[in-house]
Design a protein around this motif. Structure first.
Motif, mmCIF file in Angstrom:
data_model
loop_
_atom_site.group_PDB
_atom_site.id
_atom_site.type_symbol
_atom_site.label_atom_id
_atom_site.label_comp_id
_atom_site.label_asym_id
_atom_site.label_seq_id
_atom_site.Cartn_x
_atom_site.Cartn_y
_atom_site.Cartn_z
ATOM 1 N N ASP A 149 0.831 -1.204 0.000
ATOM 2 C CA ASP A 149 0.000 0.000 0.000
ATOM 3 C C ASP A 149 0.872 1.262 0.000
ATOM 4 O O ASP A 149 0.599 2.224 -0.713
ATOM 5 C CB ASP A 149 -0.927 0.011 1.219
ATOM 6 N N GLN A 150 1.919 1.248 0.828
ATOM 7 C CA GLN A 150 2.747 2.444 0.969
ATOM 8 C C GLN A 150 3.493 2.780 -0.321
ATOM 9 O O GLN A 150 3.678 3.965 -0.644
ATOM 10 C CB GLN A 150 3.758 2.277 2.102
ATOM 11 N N VAL A 151 3.916 1.764 -1.061
ATOM 12 C CA VAL A 151 4.658 2.046 -2.297
ATOM 13 C C VAL A 151 3.741 2.165 -3.511
ATOM 14 O O VAL A 151 4.199 2.270 -4.645
ATOM 15 C CB VAL A 151 5.736 0.970 -2.556
ATOM 16 N N GLY A 152 2.434 2.141 -3.281
ATOM 17 C CA GLY A 152 1.490 2.393 -4.357
ATOM 18 C C GLY A 152 1.202 1.214 -5.254
ATOM 19 O O GLY A 152 0.826 1.393 -6.419
ATOM 20 N N LEU A 153 1.334 0.000 -4.720
ATOM 21 C CA LEU A 153 1.010 -1.208 -5.477
ATOM 22 C C LEU A 153 -0.279 -1.821 -4.954
ATOM 23 O O LEU A 153 -0.546 -1.760 -3.745
ATOM 24 C CB LEU A 153 2.138 -2.235 -5.365
ATOM 25 N N PRO A 154 -1.078 -2.441 -5.809
ATOM 26 C CA PRO A 154 -2.275 -3.140 -5.326
ATOM 27 C C PRO A 154 -1.874 -4.250 -4.360
ATOM 28 O O PRO A 154 -0.900 -4.970 -4.587
ATOM 29 C CB PRO A 154 -2.888 -3.725 -6.605
ATOM 30 N N SER A 155 -2.588 -4.363 -3.262
ATOM 31 C CA SER A 155 -2.270 -5.402 -2.269
ATOM 32 C C SER A 155 -3.277 -6.542 -2.320
ATOM 33 O O SER A 155 -3.446 -7.265 -1.339
ATOM 34 C CB SER A 155 -2.226 -4.788 -0.863
ATOM 35 N N ASP A 156 -3.940 -6.720 -3.472
ATOM 36 C CA ASP A 156 -4.879 -7.825 -3.610
ATOM 37 C C ASP A 156 -4.099 -9.119 -3.852
ATOM 38 O O ASP A 156 -2.953 -9.092 -4.329
ATOM 39 C CB ASP A 156 -5.829 -7.560 -4.784
ATOM 40 N N PRO A 157 -4.671 -10.267 -3.542
ATOM 41 C CA PRO A 157 -3.971 -11.551 -3.696
ATOM 42 C C PRO A 157 -3.452 -11.794 -5.098
ATOM 43 O O PRO A 157 -2.375 -12.379 -5.279
ATOM 44 C CB PRO A 157 -5.032 -12.582 -3.310
ATOM 45 N N GLN A 158 -4.175 -11.336 -6.112
ATOM 46 C CA GLN A 158 -3.741 -11.568 -7.486
ATOM 47 C C GLN A 158 -2.404 -10.886 -7.769
ATOM 48 O O GLN A 158 -1.505 -11.469 -8.397
ATOM 49 C CB GLN A 158 -4.797 -11.066 -8.462
ATOM 50 N N GLN A 208 9.469 7.759 -13.796
ATOM 51 C CA GLN A 208 10.555 8.278 -12.976
ATOM 52 C C GLN A 208 10.039 9.324 -11.996
ATOM 53 O O GLN A 208 10.377 9.307 -10.805
ATOM 54 C CB GLN A 208 11.638 8.889 -13.866
ATOM 55 N N ALA A 209 9.206 10.239 -12.483
ATOM 56 C CA ALA A 209 8.655 11.288 -11.621
ATOM 57 C C ALA A 209 7.817 10.687 -10.492
ATOM 58 O O ALA A 209 7.861 11.165 -9.353
ATOM 59 C CB ALA A 209 7.822 12.254 -12.448
ATOM 60 N N LYS A 210 7.063 9.636 -10.792
ATOM 61 C CA LYS A 210 6.229 8.994 -9.770
ATOM 62 C C LYS A 210 7.089 8.310 -8.717
ATOM 63 O O LYS A 210 6.774 8.335 -7.522
ATOM 64 C CB LYS A 210 5.278 7.997 -10.423
ATOM 65 N N ILE A 211 8.189 7.665 -9.139
ATOM 66 C CA ILE A 211 9.078 7.010 -8.187
ATOM 67 C C ILE A 211 9.756 8.039 -7.287
ATOM 68 O O ILE A 211 9.888 7.842 -6.071
ATOM 69 C CB ILE A 211 10.127 6.153 -8.918
ATOM 70 N N LEU A 212 10.167 9.169 -7.863
ATOM 71 C CA LEU A 212 10.783 10.226 -7.055
ATOM 72 C C LEU A 212 9.792 10.795 -6.055
ATOM 73 O O LEU A 212 10.142 11.071 -4.896
ATOM 74 C CB LEU A 212 11.323 11.332 -7.958
ATOM 75 N N GLU A 213 8.554 10.972 -6.474
ATOM 76 C CA GLU A 213 7.520 11.457 -5.556
ATOM 77 C C GLU A 213 7.284 10.444 -4.441
ATOM 78 O O GLU A 213 7.090 10.809 -3.270
ATOM 79 C CB GLU A 213 6.225 11.720 -6.328
ATOM 80 N N LEU A 214 7.296 9.163 -4.782
ATOM 81 C CA LEU A 214 7.147 8.112 -3.772
ATOM 82 C C LEU A 214 8.273 8.184 -2.750
ATOM 83 O O LEU A 214 8.034 8.119 -1.537
ATOM 84 C CB LEU A 214 7.130 6.745 -4.452
ATOM 85 N N LEU A 215 9.512 8.339 -3.213
ATOM 86 C CA LEU A 215 10.641 8.413 -2.300
ATOM 87 C C LEU A 215 10.542 9.648 -1.404
ATOM 88 O O LEU A 215 10.862 9.585 -0.207
ATOM 89 C CB LEU A 215 11.948 8.436 -3.087
ATOM 90 N N ARG A 216 10.094 10.774 -1.965
ATOM 91 C CA ARG A 216 9.912 11.980 -1.144
ATOM 92 C C ARG A 216 8.922 11.743 -0.014
ATOM 93 O O ARG A 216 9.149 12.141 1.137
ATOM 94 C CB ARG A 216 9.445 13.150 -2.014
ATOM 95 N N SER A 217 7.806 11.091 -0.329
ATOM 96 C CA SER A 217 6.789 10.852 0.701
ATOM 97 C C SER A 217 7.296 9.871 1.756
ATOM 98 O O SER A 217 7.010 10.034 2.950
ATOM 99 C CB SER A 217 5.500 10.325 0.058
#
Length: 347
Positions: free
Chosen positions: A156-165, A209-218
């Motif tokens: 959840d924190q890294v922005g990935l779906p956490s569903d079983p699939q 790339q921009a999304k990953i950088l934003e993730l690291l900032r948060s």
């Protein structure tokens, strides 16, 4: 393993932090040397520091020693290289000199690394959920339910779906950006206080790339992580880093707050890197280039390592290697010409 989302109100990251963020990172006069009959120094006295919650960019061309610095800090130098000087201190504890078993207790729990190519780092025949479980089982004393909750919370924190699939997918079934998010989740699995990121956005398109950088900032803001971000792109440093160290041929040649380094560069190498960046406003300007290339370890002579490519070199640059500025200076450069606080050696 089956994964079930925790009950409403339960925190997936409620387990205690390991180690804590106190103290930050200190790298002092780090030296790395090749093995063999004719050893050569790859790193020659690299020094830098990070406070808790600080992001420091380590910038330079390929071959400047950025990745070797990160690997030396982690204690995972490749065969043929050895640590021959300096120290690494994390949160008041000295890492240099630890046995392999001692490093194994530190890696993941106190310091973790995100590599450039997740496909080369992830196990191709193991589901991503099981890969995230591995360091949790190895380092944390959590029961099955708490482990499942932690995996879901990390995704959840890294922005990935956490569903079983999604959790049961293999790395090749994910996009490049999703695989890098899995790598970040793996690095955060045991709540380290320090993160080393070795060009984690290089292989991604600009949008991802921009999304990953934003993730690291948060993540930095939420967890108060110290991050050493290895990159060859000054634009990435500008977006993410509080401070920047510029490396050239195994040395830090300029260091300081990112705004100062990028807007008032004191070393001719840093100026050259900035001048070589394409302009978005001047469409017809030819892109300046620096003559020559980074010298190999067999070619390095006395004096300043940048001298063969430097447009403002003096005679002293051929004989004396400049130190990195004055003691205690927040913005320092290893240059006889531009750093007027230093006394130039007399012939």
């Amino acid at each position: 393993m089956a994964y079930h989302r925790p009950a409403s109100g339960a925190s997936p990251n409620a387990t205690p932090r390991i180690g804590g963020a106190a103290g930050g990172l200190i790298v002092d006069s780090l030296e790395v040397t090749t093995s063999g009959r004719d050893p050569r120094r790859i790193l020659r006295g690299v020094s830098l520091s990070l406070q808790p919650g600080e992001v420091r960019a380590l910038v330079g061309e390929s071959g400047s020693g950025k990745s070797v610095t990160a690997l030396a800090i982690m204690g995972i130098l490749p065969r043929g290289l050895r640590l021959t000087g300096g120290r690494v201190e994390l949160g008041g504890s000295t890492l240099t000199g630890l046995s392999e078993s001692g490093y194994e207790r530190v890696r993941g729990t106190r310091i973790a690394m995100v590599f450039q190519d997740p496909m080369a780092s992830l196990n191709p025949v193991m589901a991503i959920g099981d890969q995230i479980v591995e360091p949790i089982r190895a380092h944390l004393r959590l029961d099955r339910h708490a482990t499942q909750a932690r995996v879901i919370g990390l995704l959840d924190q890294v922005g990935l779906p956490s569903d079983p699939q999604t959790i049961r997918k293999f790395p090749h079934e994910l996009s490049g950006g999703m695989r890098q998010r899995v790598m970040i989740a793996l690095a955060l699995a045991c709540d380290p206080e320090m993160l080393l990121a070795d060009e984690p956005t290089t292989a991604l398109d600009v949008t991802v790339q921009a999304k990953i950088l934003e993730l690291l900032r948060s993540i930095v803001a939420e967890r108060r992580l110290s991050v050493l971000f290895v990159t060859h792109a000054l634009a990435v440093a500008a977006q993410l880093a509080h401070s920047t160290s510029v490396m050239y041929a195994g040395l830090v040649v300029e260091s300081g707050p990112t705004d100062e380094v990028l807007h008032d560069p004191q070393h001719p190498y840093t100026r050259g890197l900035l001048d070589a960046a394409p302009s978005l406003t001047v469409r017809t300007r030819p892109i300046p280039t620096m003559p020559g290339s980074v010298e190999g370890i067999w070619q390095i002579a006395d004096g300043c390592r940048f001298r063969p490519r430097c447009p403002i070199r003096m005679d002293v640059c051929a004989t004396d290697e400049p130190p990195l500025g004055a003691d205690g200076a927040s913005h320092a450069a290893a240059c006889w010409v531009t750093n007027h606080a230093m006394t130039v050696p007399q012939p």
